[in-house]
Design an enzyme around this catalytic site. Structure first.
Site, short mmCIF file in Angstrom:
data_model
loop_
_atom_site.label_atom_id
_atom_site.label_comp_id
_atom_site.label_asym_id
_atom_site.label_seq_id
_atom_site.Cartn_x
_atom_site.Cartn_y
_atom_site.Cartn_z
N HIS A 233 -10.29 -9.74 26.36
CA HIS A 233 -11.44 -9.04 26.13
C HIS A 233 -11.46 -8.04 24.89
O HIS A 233 -12.49 -8.06 24.11
CB HIS A 233 -11.73 -8.48 27.38
CG HIS A 233 -13.03 -7.44 27.46
ND1 HIS A 233 -14.10 -7.45 27.83
CD2 HIS A 233 -13.21 -6.20 26.85
CE1 HIS A 233 -14.93 -6.76 27.95
NE2 HIS A 233 -14.48 -6.06 27.25
N GLU A 234 -10.50 -7.29 24.81
CA GLU A 234 -10.74 -6.09 23.61
C GLU A 234 -10.48 -7.01 22.34
O GLU A 234 -11.02 -6.61 21.39
CB GLU A 234 -9.25 -5.22 23.90
CG GLU A 234 -9.43 -4.34 25.14
CD GLU A 234 -10.83 -3.67 25.16
OE1 GLU A 234 -11.45 -3.40 24.41
OE2 GLU A 234 -11.06 -3.38 26.64
N HIS A 237 -13.93 -7.61 21.07
CA HIS A 237 -14.29 -6.64 20.14
C HIS A 237 -13.75 -6.37 18.91
O HIS A 237 -14.44 -6.38 17.86
CB HIS A 237 -14.09 -5.16 21.11
CG HIS A 237 -14.76 -5.24 22.49
ND1 HIS A 237 -16.09 -5.46 22.48
CD2 HIS A 237 -14.53 -4.97 23.55
CE1 HIS A 237 -16.79 -5.17 23.93
NE2 HIS A 237 -15.58 -4.68 24.48
N HIS A 243 -20.48 -6.57 24.61
CA HIS A 243 -20.16 -6.92 25.91
C HIS A 243 -21.32 -8.04 26.56
O HIS A 243 -22.41 -7.94 25.94
CB HIS A 243 -20.41 -5.73 26.97
CG HIS A 243 -19.17 -4.77 27.01
ND1 HIS A 243 -19.30 -3.41 27.19
CD2 HIS A 243 -17.94 -5.23 26.82
CE1 HIS A 243 -18.02 -3.15 27.11
NE2 HIS A 243 -17.15 -4.02 26.87
#
Length: 550
Positions: A233-234, A237, A243
């Site tokens: 997930h990170e 980014h 998101h």
């Protein structure tokens, strides 16, 4: 319940209905008003502690929601945005279901951000990126961390032209580290659960870096927080993704506790693929998520098993949704003018001084300051569109772009810290803002008339907070005004002549601050060190001497 009812009634006061407040040591200043957003004041499901958590949650993840109507409740609009994002009933009130979502462990990146911070779609401009794991968690082995990160990057590499290479020293494009509470980036973690990790959008310096909260119980295959899923997930980014609203996507903000997956067979959902390919396009390899992945140049180490590996959880088939429009991650980026000392959590990156904004020469003997203030023990010196932070703990002098930290500001006229409240007020023209650390508080800017200034005052030249007296001294041309934070009003005898209240410092002040027991007044390239008790100038100091220019 009686105390809770009283607390809620206080919160029900509308911002625009309040002009003055009763004298009270515990109140903030002229503008710290909280509005009620609880659905039912008689419910036992929502406690005072829940309300505080809800306020903190909205401030952290939805602070940039625009207020569309002049007389509307800003907090209610932010809650509406949060409820809409998570597919809840949009009421603008804190109800049981809304509170349930707010309490879930999640990513520390906001769901709504200012697009002006990183214009356009932030992404890397080169196909091969380096990454380095600067520090590790003791919860699992180093090999397991390497394994989780490498497999996470493999998934993003499979569907794009990007390739990743791990390095073990020096500066990488993506620096990965573990830290707890305050860990060097002005975005402190909050302990177990809550915020699990955060990452910064592509860019120079801290851009692309990923930080994990060491207070979590990290695991690869057991009870705790799954390092692979959070890393996947990170790192999304770090590559420029925002998101997703699809709760099956890896870029959905929250994570189920004790999630167990097998990284070697895990697949990205179609929503994640659509988002990353909107930035980088398709890769040369087959991007079909249902087929076996093709190996990439990155060497993926096998983990050393520390416990029995459970069978992977059966995952639902994804349903394609719209492509998310990537937004930047909000992060104040320092502009190093010389190489800083390394911190305990990560080795800072160095870069050439940017051309926009232009960085003034801090060791110039003719340097003039626009404003000076303290912040959490450090000193901030403002000049044009940048500011220097002088650390109270080290000899470091960090340089920041004002618009990177506070996008709507740019050059400012004056600033002061309300000591004890962890708030710094920033003034520009006839407006002011409030910030806690590098996080701007909502419902700003506000007019300086809130302090009691007449409309004829067009700008404030300097401001200074006197700790012992709990008063702010505002300097405007050849006069000064005194605002009493204890009484929450301007002193009746304001304004006065500067030469009468502070003899010897001249008739104009461009920047001012208090340091220990002395006051400092800048006018041009020099400043006067002043004794408040003796009403006497002790010496004259060149401005640049504060910035380690010996």
């Amino acid at each position: 319940m009686v105390l809770l009812w009283i607390f809620i009634q206080i919160l029900l006061i509308q911002v625009y209905e309040v002009e003055l407040v009763q004298e009270d040591e515990d109140l903030f200043g002229p503008d710290e008003w909280v509005e009620s957003v609880i659905e039912d004041v008689t419910t036992e499901d929502i406690t005072e502690n829940d309300l505080k958590k809800a306020q903190d949650y909205i401030d952290q993840f939805y602070s940039d929601v625009p207020v569309r109507k002049r007389m509307s409740n800003p907090m209610e609009e932010k809650i509406r945005a949060m409820q809409s994002f998570f597919g809840l009933e949009v009421t603008g009130k804190i109800d049981k279901e809304t509170m349930k979502v707010m309490l879930k462990p999640r990513c520390g990146v906001p769901d709504v951000q200012r697009f002006s911070l990183f214009p356009g779609k932030p992404k890397w401009k080169k196909p091969t990126l380096t990454y380095r794991i600067v520090s590790y968690t003791p919860d699992i082995t180093k090999m397991e961390v390497d394994y989780a990160v490498a497999h996470a990057l493999r998934l993003w590499s499979e569907v794009t032209p990007l390739q990743f290479m791990q390095i073990y020293s020096g500066e990488a494009d993506i620096m990965i580290s573990f830290g707890s509470k305050s860990h060097g980036d002005f975005f402190p973690f909050d302990g177990p659960l809550g915020v699990l990790a955060h990452a910064f959008a592509p860019g120079e310096d801290i851009g692309g870096d990923t930080h994990f909260d060491e207070d979590e119980n990290w695991t690869l295959s057991g009870k705790g927080t799954n390092i692979f899923l959070v890393a996947l997930h990170e790192l999304g980014h770090s590559l420029g993704l925002e998101h997703s609203k699809d709760e099956r996507a890896i870029m959905y903000p929250t994570l189920l506790e004790n999630s167990v997956v097998d990284p070697s067979i895990f697949k990205l959902f179609s929503d994640d693929i659509a988002g990353i390919q909107a930035l980088y396009g398709r890769g040369n390899t087959n991007s079909n998520p249902t087929k076996s992945p093709q190996p990439k140049p990155t060497k993926i180490p096998k983990p050393i098993p520390t416990r029995k590996q459970p069978k992977p959880t059966k995952l639902p088939q994804p349903i394609p949704t719209r492509k998310p429009k990537p937004k930047p991650t909000r992060i104040p980026r320092p502009i190093p003018t010389k190489k800083p000392r390394p911190s305990a959590t990560k080795k800072p990156k160095t870069t050439n001084a940017p051309t926009n904004p232009a960085v003034p020469e801090r060791c110039n003997p003719n340097l003039e300051f626009d404003a000076i203030t303290s912040m959490r023990g450090d000193l901030l010196f403002f000049k044009d569109e940048v500011f220097w932070r002088k650390s109270a703990r080290t000899r470091n002098i960090d340089t920041f772009s004002i618009k990177t930290v506070w996008p709507n500001l740019g050059r400012i006229d004056a600033a002061y810290e309300f000591t004890g409240r962890d708030i710094v007020y920033l003034f520009k023209g006839q407006q002011y803002w409030a910030t806690s650390g590098f996080k701007m508080l909502w419902a700003y800017p506000r007019p300086i008339t809130n302090f009691g200034f007449p409309s004829t005052v067009k700008k404030i030249d300097a401001a200074m907070f006197l700790k012992d007296e709990r008063k702010v001294i505002f300097f405007v041309q050849d006069k000064y005004w005194s605002f009493d934070h204890h009484k929450n009003k301007m002193d009746s005898k304001s304004p006065k002549k500067i030469k009468d209240g502070f003899p010897g410092i001249g008739t104009h002040v461009g920047a001012a601050f208090q340091n220990i027991d002395y006051l400092y007044f800048s006018n041009g390239a020099n400043q006067a060190e002043y004794s408040r008790k003796r009403r006497l100038v002790l010496r004259s100091i060149a401005n640049y001497r504060w910035l380690n220019c010996d």
